[in-house]
Design a protein around this motif. Sequence first.
Motif, PDB file in Angstrom:
ATOM      1  N   MET A  18       0.890  -1.274   0.165  1.00 48.31           N
ATOM      2  CA  MET A  18       0.094   0.087  -0.099  1.00 48.31           C
ATOM      3  C   MET A  18       0.627   0.982   0.049  1.00 48.31           C
ATOM      4  SD  MET A  18      -3.027   1.083  -0.160  1.00 48.31           S
ATOM      5  CE  MET A  18      -3.952  -0.257   0.636  1.00 48.31           C
ATOM      6  N   GLU A  19       1.336   1.023   0.853  1.00 46.65           N
ATOM      7  CA  GLU A  19       2.980   2.223   1.054  1.00 46.65           C
ATOM      8  C   GLU A  19       3.195   2.612  -0.843  1.00 46.65           C
ATOM      9  OE1 GLU A  19       5.856   1.986   3.904  1.00 46.65           O
ATOM     10  OE2 GLU A  19       6.856   3.140   2.873  1.00 46.65           O
ATOM     11  N   GLU A  20       3.731   1.891  -1.485  1.00 42.35           N
ATOM     12  CA  GLU A  20       3.896   2.038  -3.139  1.00 42.35           C
ATOM     13  C   GLU A  20       2.806   2.533  -3.822  1.00 42.35           C
ATOM     14  OE1 GLU A  20       7.222   2.696  -3.161  1.00 42.35           O
ATOM     15  OE2 GLU A  20       6.894   0.806  -0.844  1.00 42.35           O
ATOM     16  N   ALA A  21       2.042   1.977  -3.714  1.00 43.98           N
ATOM     17  CA  ALA A  21       0.483   2.839  -4.074  1.00 43.98           C
ATOM     18  C   ALA A  21       0.366   4.005  -3.843  1.00 43.98           C
ATOM     19  CB  ALA A  21      -0.533   1.713  -3.886  1.00 43.98           C
ATOM     20  N   ILE A  22       0.073   4.266  -2.565  1.00 43.85           N
ATOM     21  CA  ILE A  22      -0.229   5.819  -2.175  1.00 43.85           C
ATOM     22  C   ILE A  22       1.034   6.453  -2.711  1.00 43.85           C
ATOM     23  CG2 ILE A  22      -0.601   7.070  -0.124  1.00 43.85           C
ATOM     24  CD1 ILE A  22      -2.697   4.899  -0.621  1.00 43.85           C
ATOM     25  N   ARG A  23       2.255   6.420  -2.857  1.00 43.32           N
ATOM     26  CA  ARG A  23       3.457   6.902  -3.424  1.00 43.32           C
ATOM     27  C   ARG A  23       3.295   7.547  -5.006  1.00 43.32           C
ATOM     28  NH1 ARG A  23       8.796   6.795  -2.343  1.00 43.32           N
ATOM     29  NH2 ARG A  23       8.838   4.252  -1.113  1.00 43.32           N
ATOM     30  N   VAL A  24       2.129   5.903  -6.075  1.00 40.33           N
ATOM     31  CA  VAL A  24       2.074   6.759  -6.951  1.00 40.33           C
ATOM     32  C   VAL A  24       1.021   7.290  -7.120  1.00 40.33           C
ATOM     33  CG1 VAL A  24       1.033   4.835  -9.087  1.00 40.33           C
ATOM     34  CG2 VAL A  24       3.440   4.412  -7.479  1.00 40.33           C
ATOM     35  N   LEU A  25       0.217   7.291  -5.249  1.00 46.21           N
ATOM     36  CA  LEU A  25      -0.972   8.136  -6.055  1.00 46.21           C
ATOM     37  C   LEU A  25      -1.099   9.802  -6.184  1.00 46.21           C
ATOM     38  CD1 LEU A  25      -4.552   8.393  -6.428  1.00 46.21           C
ATOM     39  CD2 LEU A  25      -3.602   7.929  -4.158  1.00 46.21           C
ATOM     40  N   HIS A  26       0.080   9.638  -4.523  1.00 55.26           N
ATOM     41  CA  HIS A  26       0.982  11.151  -4.633  1.00 55.26           C
ATOM     42  C   HIS A  26       1.356  11.865  -6.043  1.00 55.26           C
ATOM     43  CE1 HIS A  26      -0.975  11.627  -0.864  1.00 55.26           C
ATOM     44  NE2 HIS A  26      -0.380  10.835   0.016  1.00 55.26           N
ATOM     45  N   THR A  27       2.306  11.219  -6.593  1.00 54.47           N
ATOM     46  CA  THR A  27       2.639  11.419  -7.516  1.00 54.47           C
ATOM     47  C   THR A  27       2.104  12.315  -8.601  1.00 54.47           C
ATOM     48  OG1 THR A  27       5.063   9.991  -7.306  1.00 54.47           O
ATOM     49  CG2 THR A  27       4.537  10.849  -9.043  1.00 54.47           C
ATOM     50  N   VAL A  28       1.002  10.864  -9.115  1.00 57.23           N
ATOM     51  CA  VAL A  28      -0.048  11.412  -9.981  1.00 57.23           C
ATOM     52  C   VAL A  28      -0.395  12.855  -9.788  1.00 57.23           C
ATOM     53  CG1 VAL A  28      -2.432  10.838 -11.243  1.00 57.23           C
ATOM     54  CG2 VAL A  28      -0.412   8.967 -11.138  1.00 57.23           C
TER      55      VAL A  28
END
Length: 362
Positions: A18-28
């Motif tokens: 989830m931490e990596e998914a959130i990283r991607v989400l914030h970058t988008v």
Amino acid sequence: MQFRLTVLPGDGIGPEVMEEAIRVLHTVGERFHHHFDLHNGLIGGIAIDREGAALSSETIEMCRRSNAVLLGAVGGPKWDDPQAPVHPEDGLLSLRKGLKLFANLRPVKVFPTLVNCTTLKPDVIRGVDLVVVRELTGGLYFGKPKKQWTTARGRKAVDSMLYSEQEIERIARVGFELARTRRKKLASVDKANVLQSSRLWRQVVTELASEYPDVHLDHVLVDACAMRLIQRPTDFDVIVTENTFGDILTDEASMLAGSMGMLPSASLAGVPRSGKRTFGLYEPIHGSAPKRAGQDMANPIATILSVAMMLRHSLALEQEASLIETAVSRVLEEGYRTYDIMEDGKQRVGTKEMGELITARL
Ligand code: NAD
């Protein structure tokens, strides 16, 4: 734009992916000037330990107030005791019920660079790109009568495969609408040669087809579908089916992609239409892989692709969703692999590095 999201990392590898998914989400979010207002909650084993229930009513309420929900995974040996009064999976059932999620979408896309990762021949799986739409609230798992009893000649048991035409129409619509946004082919799977509920299923789906003249509809018997899925999986675009058949076919279809660490899913509370926002829950199809937890090994791609599905279906951000999918493809083409999809000559990376590589390609 501003969106409110509930994040439920859960147990085992759940928080790591989830931490990596959130990283991607914030970058988008940064790239497209969206603000994602994230609210974290507990589900599964960690919720049992800290809140005494696998999913508290406060957490369900938080989910209801959100545009969408992102989930990691639940479960682990600590909570496996069958005698325990509550289990981590109870949280998943409460979520489905509490959020009125009726349509489960499981896309299976085989990335060209991963054709050697499955047990099937590369020529069979090359180009596979399908979605199974499974009805979640009806059929054998919930129909009444559902009981076991004792007779003078021994025990008997019954489950009922019960469907109303409204339930069938609602899920078939999900299949037709999705097919419209893809290659416009819908396979409706039933067992109409034997089951009454399947005959009704076929009638209702056929009637609904008149509203979708642009979509090519096929009726496929479930046994034939199981064979065709491993024989000629590229034949399929969208498959729509009832709860039990879907439970089995989605697991079969997931094997086409090689690793569970690659596959996202969505459970929706409405019919997805392009450009429209539909409330949903998004999660990788895998479990909490307790043996891999805390070792920076798990593949975060399934959860990252779940974020892409969330952007597409619940936030109507198609361009942003495609960008994530392209970034994942690029990182795989460049040869980076987590352990579960590792091959000779490729570069092995951990959970965090995989997340960072994908983020950097956005
Ligand atoms: P699992 O999906 O956790 O693991 C199956 C296999 O796939 C294991 O070898 C695991 O190491 C591997 N795997 C899973 N996800 C991976 C990832 N992202 N990257 C790399 N490898 C990955 O299933 P399981 O082992 O049968 O169950 C473990 C726990 O998860 C159990 O407590 C089970 O009840 C729970 N579970 C939860 C969900 C869910 O949260 N939706 C689904 C299935 C199982």
